[in-house]
Enzyme design. Sequence first.
Site, PDB file in Angstrom:
ATOM      1  N   GLU A 256       2.326  -8.037   8.520  1.00 20.22           N
ATOM      2  CA  GLU A 256       2.340  -6.705   8.594  1.00 20.22           C
ATOM      3  C   GLU A 256       3.358  -6.137   7.475  1.00 20.22           C
ATOM      4  O   GLU A 256       3.772  -5.051   7.645  1.00 20.22           O
ATOM      5  CB  GLU A 256       3.385  -6.455  10.000  1.00 20.22           C
ATOM      6  CG  GLU A 256       2.210  -6.310  11.311  1.00 20.22           C
ATOM      7  CD  GLU A 256       1.285  -5.295  10.962  1.00 20.22           C
ATOM      8  OE1 GLU A 256       1.438  -4.054  10.460  1.00 20.22           O
ATOM      9  OE2 GLU A 256       0.163  -5.668  11.207  1.00 20.22           O
TER      10      GLU A 256
ATOM     11  N   ASP B  89     -11.739   1.905 -23.883  1.00 22.00           N
ATOM     12  CA  ASP B  89     -11.862   1.635 -22.593  1.00 22.00           C
ATOM     13  C   ASP B  89     -11.473   2.869 -21.439  1.00 22.00           C
ATOM     14  O   ASP B  89     -10.865   3.728 -22.061  1.00 22.00           O
ATOM     15  CB  ASP B  89     -10.939   0.511 -22.165  1.00 22.00           C
ATOM     16  CG  ASP B  89     -11.393  -0.932 -22.121  1.00 22.00           C
ATOM     17  OD1 ASP B  89     -12.434  -1.150 -22.497  1.00 22.00           O
ATOM     18  OD2 ASP B  89     -10.547  -1.908 -22.180  1.00 22.00           O
TER      19      ASP B  89
ATOM     20  N   ARG C 231      -4.387  -8.219 -20.371  1.00 22.87           N
ATOM     21  CA  ARG C 231      -5.215  -7.781 -21.551  1.00 22.87           C
ATOM     22  C   ARG C 231      -4.593  -6.850 -22.508  1.00 22.87           C
ATOM     23  O   ARG C 231      -5.142  -6.574 -23.494  1.00 22.87           O
ATOM     24  CB  ARG C 231      -6.847  -7.599 -21.045  1.00 22.87           C
ATOM     25  CG  ARG C 231      -6.607  -6.171 -20.192  1.00 22.87           C
ATOM     26  CD  ARG C 231      -8.046  -5.889 -19.113  1.00 22.87           C
ATOM     27  NE  ARG C 231      -9.263  -6.297 -20.188  1.00 22.87           N
ATOM     28  CZ  ARG C 231      -9.540  -5.244 -20.750  1.00 22.87           C
ATOM     29  NH1 ARG C 231      -8.943  -3.962 -20.869  1.00 22.87           N
ATOM     30  NH2 ARG C 231     -10.791  -5.133 -21.249  1.00 22.87           N
TER      31      ARG C 231
ATOM     32  N   PRO D 251       0.795  -1.242   0.109  1.00 20.25           N
ATOM     33  CA  PRO D 251       0.052   0.115   0.021  1.00 20.25           C
ATOM     34  C   PRO D 251       0.696   1.316  -0.107  1.00 20.25           C
ATOM     35  O   PRO D 251       0.267   2.160  -0.169  1.00 20.25           O
ATOM     36  CB  PRO D 251      -0.716  -0.170   1.292  1.00 20.25           C
ATOM     37  CG  PRO D 251      -0.091  -1.165   1.988  1.00 20.25           C
ATOM     38  CD  PRO D 251       0.630  -1.937   1.336  1.00 20.25           C
TER      39      PRO D 251
HETATM   40  N1  SAM Z   1       1.690  -2.954   7.597  1.00 21.28           N
HETATM   41  C1  SAM Z   1       1.638  -2.592   6.156  1.00 21.28           C
HETATM   42  C2  SAM Z   1       1.761  -1.217   6.010  1.00 21.28           C
HETATM   43  O1  SAM Z   1       0.874  -0.445   6.700  1.00 21.28           O
HETATM   44  O2  SAM Z   1       2.177  -0.558   4.834  1.00 21.28           O
HETATM   45  C3  SAM Z   1       0.373  -3.316   5.342  1.00 21.28           C
HETATM   46  C4  SAM Z   1       0.705  -4.649   5.160  1.00 21.28           C
HETATM   47  S1  SAM Z   1      -0.747  -5.601   4.563  1.00 21.28           S
HETATM   48  C5  SAM Z   1      -1.448  -5.861   5.836  1.00 21.28           C
HETATM   49  C6  SAM Z   1      -0.072  -7.081   3.914  1.00 21.28           C
HETATM   50  C7  SAM Z   1       0.241  -7.164   2.573  1.00 21.28           C
HETATM   51  O3  SAM Z   1      -0.816  -6.803   1.748  1.00 21.28           O
HETATM   52  C8  SAM Z   1       1.294  -6.141   2.190  1.00 21.28           C
HETATM   53  O4  SAM Z   1       2.791  -6.422   2.262  1.00 21.28           O
HETATM   54  C9  SAM Z   1       1.114  -6.028   0.614  1.00 21.28           C
HETATM   55  O5  SAM Z   1       1.841  -7.012  -0.083  1.00 21.28           O
HETATM   56  C10 SAM Z   1      -0.314  -6.533   0.616  1.00 21.28           C
HETATM   57  N2  SAM Z   1      -1.262  -5.080   0.321  1.00 21.28           N
HETATM   58  C11 SAM Z   1      -1.914  -4.510   1.274  1.00 21.28           C
HETATM   59  N3  SAM Z   1      -2.736  -3.439   0.704  1.00 21.28           N
HETATM   60  C12 SAM Z   1      -2.127  -3.388  -0.631  1.00 21.28           C
HETATM   61  C13 SAM Z   1      -2.747  -2.346  -1.474  1.00 21.28           C
HETATM   62  N4  SAM Z   1      -3.359  -1.388  -1.222  1.00 21.28           N
HETATM   63  N5  SAM Z   1      -1.708  -2.624  -2.641  1.00 21.28           N
HETATM   64  C14 SAM Z   1      -0.910  -3.591  -2.976  1.00 21.28           C
HETATM   65  N6  SAM Z   1      -0.541  -4.497  -2.064  1.00 21.28           N
HETATM   66  C15 SAM Z   1      -1.270  -4.388  -0.778  1.00 21.28           C
END
Ligand code: SAM
Length: 234
Positions: free
Chosen positions: A117, A170, A155, A90
């Site tokens: 995490e 699109d 795609r 994220p």
């Molecule tokens: N503690 C992290 C932070 O606050 O940045 C978030 C960890 S999340 C619970 C677990 C995993 O989900 C991340 O390591 C990532 O690979 C994935 N993930 C969660 N949200 C995401 C998003 N919006 N985009 C891409 N991957 C995401």
Amino acid sequence: MRIDILCLFPEMFVSPFDCSIIKRARERGLVEVVVHNIRDYTHDKHRTVDDYAYGGGPGMVLKPEPIFEAVESIKKQVDYGGLPIILLTPQGRLFTQQVARELALHQNIMLVCGHYEGVDERVREHLITDEISIGDYVLSGGELAAMVVVDAVVRLIPGVLGSPLSFHSDSHSNGLLEYPQYTRPEVYRSWSVPAVLLSGNHGEIARWRRQQAILRTLKRRPDLAKQANLSTEE
Ligand code: SAM
């Protein structure tokens, strides 16, 4: 194109990659998707992939060793020189149609899915070449995010869609949202298809669709409209 995905839950990919467009693209040899289980690169009896965070705090962090070993093992089979090794997080740059287009140009891409995490920071610092977020919200793991990226990229690979023109109109492909679409029946519950679409006049239809796309974008996403390439008349 070959897409390598590293994750803790490979079984999550089975159904989504085994239907519709991705399935057909794989069967036709246009894309190869290889899902690797990070756990296969552990060496202890319990196949441990995570551990407590240094400094304390809730939740577990993915250990660096299995991820490094998995990526290094894949790199021995496939030349990843200069190609993207992407962490789904994220905290990454926002995934957009523009980013999908950029990724679709590569011969190989690797997607690393975090969980819990997240991953030990040394993975990000010394292994990863790009970081992508699919939106400003937090998922439990990177698997769903990887599916989104794979779907949007596949795609765009030439030959994957039935008509090479299908993605040109699109939403997000030309700065505008797509115009409204209709199919049979011509009248449904007294709601009629716009007459212009039945006119057979291709010029008029194209004009109407362009106008609708502009109006729709202005109404729903004025932020996009500012970047669209509109003529003075438009
Ligand atoms: N503690 C992290 C932070 O606050 O940045 C978030 C960890 S999340 C619970 C677990 C995993 O989900 C991340 O390591 C990532 O690979 C994935 N993930 C969660 N949200 C995401 C998003 N919006 N985009 C891409 N991957 C995401």
